[in-house]
Motif scaffolding. Sequence first.
Motif, mmCIF file in Angstrom:
data_model
loop_
_atom_site.group_PDB
_atom_site.id
_atom_site.type_symbol
_atom_site.label_atom_id
_atom_site.label_comp_id
_atom_site.label_asym_id
_atom_site.label_seq_id
_atom_site.Cartn_x
_atom_site.Cartn_y
_atom_site.Cartn_z
ATOM 1 N N UNK A 102 3.004 9.704 -9.339
ATOM 2 C CA UNK A 102 2.183 10.040 -10.468
ATOM 3 C C UNK A 102 1.555 11.334 -10.610
ATOM 4 N N UNK A 103 0.973 11.727 -9.324
ATOM 5 C CA UNK A 103 0.273 13.064 -9.260
ATOM 6 C C UNK A 103 1.233 14.236 -9.312
ATOM 7 N N UNK A 137 0.836 -1.119 -0.089
ATOM 8 C CA UNK A 137 -0.023 0.031 -0.140
ATOM 9 C C UNK A 137 0.838 1.128 -0.037
ATOM 10 N N UNK A 138 1.839 1.167 0.651
ATOM 11 C CA UNK A 138 2.889 2.545 0.722
ATOM 12 C C UNK A 138 3.518 2.468 -0.602
ATOM 13 N N UNK A 139 3.851 1.470 -1.138
ATOM 14 C CA UNK A 139 4.612 1.580 -2.458
ATOM 15 C C UNK A 139 3.585 2.190 -3.524
ATOM 16 N N UNK A 140 2.356 1.844 -3.266
ATOM 17 C CA UNK A 140 1.149 1.979 -4.297
ATOM 18 C C UNK A 140 0.970 3.646 -4.076
ATOM 19 N N UNK A 141 0.932 3.996 -2.785
ATOM 20 C CA UNK A 141 0.591 5.382 -2.474
ATOM 21 C C UNK A 141 1.620 6.102 -2.786
#
Length: 306
Positions: free
Chosen positions: A183-184, A173-177
């Motif tokens: 990306x943002x 989840x941290x990596x995805x975040x």
Amino acid sequence: MARGGGKGLSLKDKLDGNELDLSLCNLNEVPVRELASLPKATVLDLSCNNLMSLPSDFCSLMHLVKLDLSKNRLQQLPLDFGRLVNLQHLDLLNNRLVTLPVSFAQLKNLKWLDLKDNPLDPVLAKVAGDCLDEKQCKQAAVKVLQHMKAIQSEQDRQRQQKLQAEREMEKKREAEQRAKEAQERELRKREKAEEKERRRREYDAQRAAKQEMEKKTKKETVQPRKPASSSRPTQPLRHRHSWSRSVLRVLLYVLLCVLLALAACKLTELRRQPLCISISTLFEDVVAALQNHKTLQNMLQQNSQQ
């Protein structure tokens, strides 16, 4: 101490050395507070009562060495029953137990165990076996402890796997975040660059339009002057041409008259007259003057060109 009849009873009156016999007292609950005040009572007999459960603070009686809970209606033991680490002898005969708490594996000093006449889980019942004599009860204690330790190890392993899975999930989840945030940030950076480029194009377009307007304004301000400046020399030129033509006509008329007079003087008998002599002299002077007068020559050339 609570009894079925509701009468009070002093535990000290029941204490015999290190043994406390509370059997056949119609107990519905265990007087833990009173028992905790008697640390010398290492042997406790609670058999043949109406106990359906043990309070959670019962496990604070860590001084107990021998405990008899047989012939009650216990359906389960407290989850932290393993805190009774000094317990060596445990009798749970004829209760309603199905399983034992996992903490049971911590009773490392347990040497004797009786689980007969309980609706035990088949696996646990097979491990416990029969407790028909001293040897079998000792074997039951050893085997049940091993079984509960295995269960505890398996639960610990599963717990560790679950914790590891949760950690990995948290890392994911941290990596995805982080990826989402990156990306943002990249999107905001690209939008910012596009906004800068748009504003630059708008600025260039405005600047070009302004320059074009300035050129147009400058051209409009310059164009009216050209006709004025060009018309100024044309008007005197026209007057000059008309004036020169008039002068030329006058001169031609005078010259014609002079030529006629001169012809009359030369072709007739009048040539000897003083007037004719004067006309001839004047004609020669005029011709010489005209030849030397540049302005008149230029006028004559312009007229001849026209």
